[in-house]
Scaffold this motif. Structure first.
Motif, PDB file in Angstrom:
ATOM      1  N   ILE A   1      34.864  39.816  42.168  1.00  0.00           N
ATOM      2  CA  ILE A   1      33.532  40.469  41.666  1.00  0.00           C
ATOM      3  C   ILE A   1      33.158  41.839  42.277  1.00  0.00           C
ATOM      4  CG2 ILE A   1      30.947  40.166  41.620  1.00  0.00           C
ATOM      5  CD1 ILE A   1      31.551  37.167  41.194  1.00  0.00           C
ATOM      6  N   MET A   2      33.457  41.858  43.770  1.00  0.00           N
ATOM      7  CA  MET A   2      33.090  42.857  44.353  1.00  0.00           C
ATOM      8  C   MET A   2      34.144  43.933  44.670  1.00  0.00           C
ATOM      9  SD  MET A   2      30.123  42.169  44.982  1.00  0.00           S
ATOM     10  CE  MET A   2      29.680  43.376  46.211  1.00  0.00           C
ATOM     11  N   SER A   3      35.339  43.585  44.004  1.00  0.00           N
ATOM     12  CA  SER A   3      36.568  44.495  43.809  1.00  0.00           C
ATOM     13  C   SER A   3      36.261  45.850  43.087  1.00  0.00           C
ATOM     14  CB  SER A   3      37.674  43.772  43.268  1.00  0.00           C
ATOM     15  OG  SER A   3      37.455  43.800  41.860  1.00  0.00           O
ATOM     16  N   PRO A   4      37.075  46.904  43.540  1.00  0.00           N
ATOM     17  CA  PRO A   4      36.710  48.272  42.958  1.00  0.00           C
ATOM     18  C   PRO A   4      37.124  48.301  41.466  1.00  0.00           C
ATOM     19  CG  PRO A   4      38.253  48.540  44.980  1.00  0.00           C
ATOM     20  CD  PRO A   4      37.988  46.867  44.555  1.00  0.00           C
ATOM     21  N   GLU A   5      37.737  47.211  41.054  1.00  0.00           N
ATOM     22  CA  GLU A   5      37.929  47.373  39.484  1.00  0.00           C
ATOM     23  C   GLU A   5      36.673  46.866  38.786  1.00  0.00           C
ATOM     24  OE1 GLU A   5      41.731  46.787  41.899  1.00  0.00           O
ATOM     25  OE2 GLU A   5      39.754  45.813  41.825  1.00  0.00           O
ATOM     26  N   VAL A   6      35.833  46.357  39.169  1.00  0.00           N
ATOM     27  CA  VAL A   6      34.737  46.073  38.516  1.00  0.00           C
ATOM     28  C   VAL A   6      33.639  47.176  38.705  1.00  0.00           C
ATOM     29  CG1 VAL A   6      32.644  44.315  38.494  1.00  0.00           C
ATOM     30  CG2 VAL A   6      35.333  43.492  39.108  1.00  0.00           C
ATOM     31  N   ASN A   7      32.937  47.462  37.391  1.00  0.00           N
ATOM     32  CA  ASN A   7      32.054  48.501  37.238  1.00  0.00           C
ATOM     33  C   ASN A   7      30.856  48.057  37.287  1.00  0.00           C
ATOM     34  OD1 ASN A   7      30.791  50.929  36.808  1.00  0.00           O
ATOM     35  ND2 ASN A   7      31.481  51.041  34.800  1.00  0.00           N
ATOM     36  N   ALA A   8      30.099  48.425  38.614  1.00  0.00           N
ATOM     37  CA  ALA A   8      28.654  47.740  38.716  1.00  0.00           C
ATOM     38  C   ALA A   8      27.734  48.491  37.652  1.00  0.00           C
ATOM     39  CB  ALA A   8      28.308  47.576  40.360  1.00  0.00           C
ATOM     40  N   GLN A   9      28.130  49.651  37.358  1.00  0.00           N
ATOM     41  CA  GLN A   9      27.219  50.769  36.462  1.00  0.00           C
ATOM     42  C   GLN A   9      27.498  50.536  35.062  1.00  0.00           C
ATOM     43  OE1 GLN A   9      24.699  51.938  37.948  1.00  0.00           O
ATOM     44  NE2 GLN A   9      25.402  51.209  39.808  1.00  0.00           N
ATOM     45  N   ILE A  10      28.173  49.446  34.910  1.00  0.00           N
ATOM     46  CA  ILE A  10      28.600  49.212  33.256  1.00  0.00           C
ATOM     47  C   ILE A  10      27.416  49.242  32.044  1.00  0.00           C
ATOM     48  CG2 ILE A  10      28.611  46.936  33.350  1.00  0.00           C
ATOM     49  CD1 ILE A  10      31.451  47.124  31.443  1.00  0.00           C
ATOM     50  N   GLY A  11      26.277  48.737  32.689  1.00  0.00           N
ATOM     51  CA  GLY A  11      25.189  48.992  31.809  1.00  0.00           C
ATOM     52  C   GLY A  11      24.762  50.183  31.400  1.00  0.00           C
ATOM     53  N   LYS A  12      24.922  51.123  32.330  1.00  0.00           N
ATOM     54  CA  LYS A  12      24.575  52.576  32.051  1.00  0.00           C
ATOM     55  C   LYS A  12      25.510  53.132  31.463  1.00  0.00           C
ATOM     56  CE  LYS A  12      21.312  52.908  35.957  1.00  0.00           C
ATOM     57  NZ  LYS A  12      21.050  53.637  37.254  1.00  0.00           N
ATOM     58  N   GLN A  13      26.798  52.806  31.721  1.00  0.00           N
ATOM     59  CA  GLN A  13      28.107  53.660  31.290  1.00  0.00           C
ATOM     60  C   GLN A  13      28.605  53.307  29.938  1.00  0.00           C
ATOM     61  OE1 GLN A  13      30.595  53.894  34.511  1.00  0.00           O
ATOM     62  NE2 GLN A  13      29.065  54.914  35.853  1.00  0.00           N
ATOM     63  N   LEU A  14      28.335  51.893  29.480  1.00  0.00           N
ATOM     64  CA  LEU A  14      29.022  51.496  28.237  1.00  0.00           C
ATOM     65  C   LEU A  14      28.926  52.397  27.210  1.00  0.00           C
ATOM     66  CD1 LEU A  14      30.828  49.099  27.304  1.00  0.00           C
ATOM     67  CD2 LEU A  14      28.649  47.691  26.690  1.00  0.00           C
ATOM     68  N   PRO A  15      27.877  52.815  26.887  1.00  0.00           N
ATOM     69  CA  PRO A  15      27.839  53.610  25.702  1.00  0.00           C
ATOM     70  C   PRO A  15      28.642  54.935  25.594  1.00  0.00           C
ATOM     71  CG  PRO A  15      25.576  53.049  26.395  1.00  0.00           C
ATOM     72  CD  PRO A  15      26.359  52.575  27.247  1.00  0.00           C
ATOM     73  N   ASP A  16      28.818  55.474  26.852  1.00  0.00           N
ATOM     74  CA  ASP A  16      29.726  56.540  26.839  1.00  0.00           C
ATOM     75  C   ASP A  16      31.050  56.106  26.901  1.00  0.00           C
ATOM     76  OD1 ASP A  16      27.634  58.280  27.239  1.00  0.00           O
ATOM     77  OD2 ASP A  16      27.725  58.109  29.424  1.00  0.00           O
ATOM     78  N   LEU A  17      31.461  54.975  27.358  1.00  0.00           N
ATOM     79  CA  LEU A  17      32.957  54.318  27.364  1.00  0.00           C
ATOM     80  C   LEU A  17      33.239  54.114  25.927  1.00  0.00           C
ATOM     81  CD1 LEU A  17      32.591  51.752  30.354  1.00  0.00           C
ATOM     82  CD2 LEU A  17      33.897  54.035  30.421  1.00  0.00           C
ATOM     83  N   LEU A  18      32.474  53.582  25.036  1.00  0.00           N
ATOM     84  CA  LEU A  18      32.819  53.574  23.565  1.00  0.00           C
ATOM     85  C   LEU A  18      32.911  54.690  22.740  1.00  0.00           C
ATOM     86  CD1 LEU A  18      30.000  50.737  23.016  1.00  0.00           C
ATOM     87  CD2 LEU A  18      32.599  50.335  23.962  1.00  0.00           C
ATOM     88  N   THR A  19      32.679  55.973  23.276  1.00  0.00           N
ATOM     89  CA  THR A  19      32.816  57.219  22.495  1.00  0.00           C
ATOM     90  C   THR A  19      34.171  57.765  22.360  1.00  0.00           C
ATOM     91  OG1 THR A  19      32.564  58.571  24.748  1.00  0.00           O
ATOM     92  CG2 THR A  19      30.510  57.959  23.182  1.00  0.00           C
ATOM     93  N   SER A  20      35.307  57.037  23.174  1.00  0.00           N
ATOM     94  CA  SER A  20      36.513  57.537  22.983  1.00  0.00           C
ATOM     95  C   SER A  20      37.582  56.188  22.743  1.00  0.00           C
ATOM     96  CB  SER A  20      37.027  58.281  24.099  1.00  0.00           C
ATOM     97  OG  SER A  20      37.149  57.320  25.235  1.00  0.00           O
ATOM     98  N   THR A  21      38.420  56.220  21.980  1.00  0.00           N
ATOM     99  CA  THR A  21      39.663  55.059  21.957  1.00  0.00           C
ATOM    100  C   THR A  21      40.098  54.716  23.132  1.00  0.00           C
ATOM    101  OG1 THR A  21      39.963  55.766  19.307  1.00  0.00           O
ATOM    102  CG2 THR A  21      41.489  54.217  20.521  1.00  0.00           C
ATOM    103  N   ALA A  22      40.695  55.671  23.944  1.00  0.00           N
ATOM    104  CA  ALA A  22      41.292  55.525  25.149  1.00  0.00           C
ATOM    105  C   ALA A  22      40.358  54.806  26.258  1.00  0.00           C
ATOM    106  CB  ALA A  22      41.536  56.558  25.859  1.00  0.00           C
ATOM    107  N   GLY A  23      39.060  55.105  26.200  1.00  0.00           N
ATOM    108  CA  GLY A  23      37.811  54.508  27.000  1.00  0.00           C
ATOM    109  C   GLY A  23      37.915  53.110  26.725  1.00  0.00           C
ATOM    110  N   LEU A  24      37.661  52.872  25.425  1.00  0.00           N
ATOM    111  CA  LEU A  24      37.449  51.488  24.795  1.00  0.00           C
ATOM    112  C   LEU A  24      38.740  50.603  25.202  1.00  0.00           C
ATOM    113  CD1 LEU A  24      36.092  49.356  23.440  1.00  0.00           C
ATOM    114  CD2 LEU A  24      36.494  50.371  21.366  1.00  0.00           C
ATOM    115  N   SER A  25      40.027  51.122  25.032  1.00  0.00           N
ATOM    116  CA  SER A  25      41.210  50.448  25.199  1.00  0.00           C
ATOM    117  C   SER A  25      41.229  49.998  26.942  1.00  0.00           C
ATOM    118  CB  SER A  25      42.383  51.078  24.823  1.00  0.00           C
ATOM    119  OG  SER A  25      42.265  51.304  23.483  1.00  0.00           O
ATOM    120  N   GLN A  26      40.916  50.904  27.523  1.00  0.00           N
ATOM    121  CA  GLN A  26      40.980  50.640  28.986  1.00  0.00           C
ATOM    122  C   GLN A  26      40.031  49.615  29.528  1.00  0.00           C
ATOM    123  OE1 GLN A  26      43.150  51.885  31.498  1.00  0.00           O
ATOM    124  NE2 GLN A  26      42.130  50.465  32.810  1.00  0.00           N
TER     125      GLN A  26
END
Length: 587
Positions: A64-89
């Motif tokens: 849970i506390m590892s660097p791979e987990v994005n603690a700010q995903i609640g704010k950043q998720l809309p931006d991550l969905l704007t690109s195919t590459a971001g969503l795939s990642q």
């Protein structure tokens, strides 16, 4: 402070985010929400299972506390969905995190989600990654913001059980290696409680005790500090640390054997170890002074034991008290003249007094009705911090509000879009609360889906035909009669036909089920009329089941009016759930 991961997940997967995801995968928002609603409880159940051993809990917390987990995903998720590459990642990262955190096979989970929701496996596989990444991000954000530690993990996971139970099916439980949903629900809390005792918990900080200096008097010089004592000062602290560890485990294992005089302080009665910090410090300094003067390692250990006893006893006392498990509650309804009736459950007398003081200040003594209960098993009422913003709504004629933990539901005048209270409360409470308006159509749709998922299990060759098991499934459906009507609504016809098929299947297996069809009402209107109507509705359901082939001899019908409410009648959702048809197994 704990959280409800599912409420926060609904906030992260907002209406706009769900629309964006649906557009990406060619799904409707409803189907997208349905897939996430199936994946989330299975993932959380697997996380809870992983946390039932000390090694699993530590590994889970590390992930849970590892660097791979994005603690700010609640704010950043809309931006991550704007690109195919971001969503795939995001999908790939989420699947890897779920696999690493739980050990579950994400492919098997996706197959189960696809079968349960009627969607392609590839779509379920993709969305499972998104849901997993979001849930892990929510957990990391909580632990980061609260400076949490692994010892808090079992309690937090235990608080998710009610939400998991609401949606976890046997198919999903089996996919993540948990057996049946019932078996998981029946054992998980005790296993989480057991593992909590083996994990690190916070301890009061023991302040270093400086070398004691004799009081200085005018005309007297301070004796020089012997260099040898300074050189070996570290030894005393090493011995002190060892004594602290020994005392801690001795108390935790509840061993209270009689001890020699040097150890008596470590086993002092609770009244003795509850002394103030100042008194503890003074006693520790005196003991350290004696140890320094005697230059004895044993004296140093005794001194450290004196310091440790208060800290360890405090931890032991903290562990002895069970952690609160139920959400705080507040509901109110306002009559036509603006007088509120309030019902609440809080965890402490101080919280009750805070609520009563605020109500008295706002409305005046005797100008409101309040029933406030104190239950030590109740978690802190976070909504109390926003009480000033709620008080104006408590004076709005026709307003109805229900708050359970961090879930806020509006109905009546409070749900009027023109009044704007939904947006006001969202701004007031912030993202940590799930705030919405009660919707009958959605409530019926959710119940229908839960029933249809569960009833499939009654047609399996090895399905249980025990009356209680069958009734439990049948009670998931909602027969939403029109106001004043006893005609079975078209919206309930398909589900009642499935109920009849399940009962007939049990009869064919030589295990017929006898049921009472019980009708209930809310408390609005005349009691006698409600009683009569509830009986008519129960008879209508019995007749409908008989028309589908269920022997009438296996069914009885009875009306009970407004007795035995399952929720408070103060709100629209409460009245909706109280107006129900309930199936009761009979011998």
């Amino acid at each position: 402070m704990s959280i409800n991961v599912f409420h926060l997940l609904e906030t992260v997967l907002s209406e706009q985010v769900v629309k964006s995801l649906g557009a990406r995968y060619g799904l409707t928002p409803e189907l997208t929400r349905k897939i996430s609603g199936a994946a989330a409880p299975a993932i959380m159940a697997a996380i809870m299972h992983r946390g039932t051993t000390p090694e699993g809990a530590r590994s889970l917390f590390s992930t849970i506390m590892s660097p791979e987990v994005n603690a700010q995903i609640g704010k950043q998720l809309p931006d991550l969905l704007t690109s195919t590459a971001g969503l795939s990642q995001l999908e790939a990262t989420g699947r890897e995190l779920v696999q690493k955190a739980t050990g579950a096979n994400v492919g098997a989970l996706s197959d189960a989600v696809a079968a349960q929701t009627g969607t392609p496996q590839s779509t379920a596989f993709s969305l499972a990654g998104v849901v997993g990444a979001a849930m892990m991000g929510i957990l990391k954000h909580h632990f980061t913001a609260s400076q949490g530690f692994v010892g808090q993990l079992p309690t937090l996971l235990g608080h998710q059980l009610s939400s998991v139970n609401a949606s976890l099916t046997d198919r999903l439980a089996g996919a993540v290696g948990l057996g049946s949903a019932a078996a998981f629900a029946g054992s998980i809390l005790s296993r989480l409680k057991d593992v909590s005792a083996h994990l690190d918990h916070p301890q009061p900080v023991v302040r270093p005790v400086p070398a004691s200096v004799p009081p200085q008097t005018v005309g007297m010089s301070t004796p020089p500090i012997v260099e040898e004592k300074r050189r070996h000062h570290w030894l005393w602290w090493l011995l002190a640390a060892l004594a602290l560890i020994i005392a801690f485990f001795a108390l935790r294992s509840c061993q209270h054997d009689e001890q020699a005089a040097p150890e008596a302080a470590a086993s002092a009665p609770p009244a003795a170890v509850a002394a103030s910090d100042a008194a503890s410090d003074a006693a520790a300094q005196s003991a350290a002074q004696a140890a320094s003067q005697a230059n004895s390692a044993s004296a140093a250990v005794a001194a450290s034991g004196t310091v440790a006893s208060g800290a360890v006893a405090a931890v032991a006392a903290s562990d002895a008290a069970p952690a609160p498990t139920q959400d705080s509650h507040l509901s109110f309804t306002v009559d036509k003249s603006g007088v509120p009736t309030i019902t609440a459950t809080v965890g402490t007398e101080a919280e009750k007094q805070q609520l009563m003081d605020a109500l008295t200040k706002k409305f005046g003594a005797g100008k409101f009705t309040a029933n406030v209960n104190v239950d030590a098993a109740t978690k802190p009422a976070e909504w109390l911090a926003h009480l000033d913003g709620l008080l104006p709504l408590m004076a709005l004629p026709g307003a109805e509000v229900k708050i359970d933990g961090t879930h806020v539901e509006l109905s009546g005048a409070a749900a009027d879009a023109k009044a704007g209270w939904l947006d006001k409360l969202k701004a007031l409470f912030g993202s940590g609360f799930d705030i919405g308006v009660f919707n009958v159509q959605k409530a019926v749709a959710d119940a229908t889906q839960s029933f249809r998922d569960a009833v499939k299990g009654l047609f399996a060759t090895d399905a249980s035909c025990a009356g209680a098991d069958v009734a439990k499934v049948l009670n998931l459906q909602v027969v939403n009669f029109k106001t004043g009507s006893s005609i079975v609504p078209a919206s309930a016809a398909d589900d009642l036909r499935q109920s009849a098929r399940a009962l007939i299947a049990c009869s064919k297996r030589g295990q017929p089920v006898s049921l009472e069809v019980a009708g209930y009402s809310d408390n609005v209107g005349d009691k006698a009329a409600n009683l009569a109507l509830s009986k008519q509705r129960a008879l209508a359901v019995r007749t409908y089941l008989a028309s589908q082939g269920v022997p009438l001899s296996r069914l009885t019908a009875q009306g009970y009016g407004d007795v035995n409410p399952v929720e408070s009648n103060d709100t629209e959702s409460g009245r909706f759930h109280n107006r129900r048809i309930e199936f009761i197994a009979k011998q």
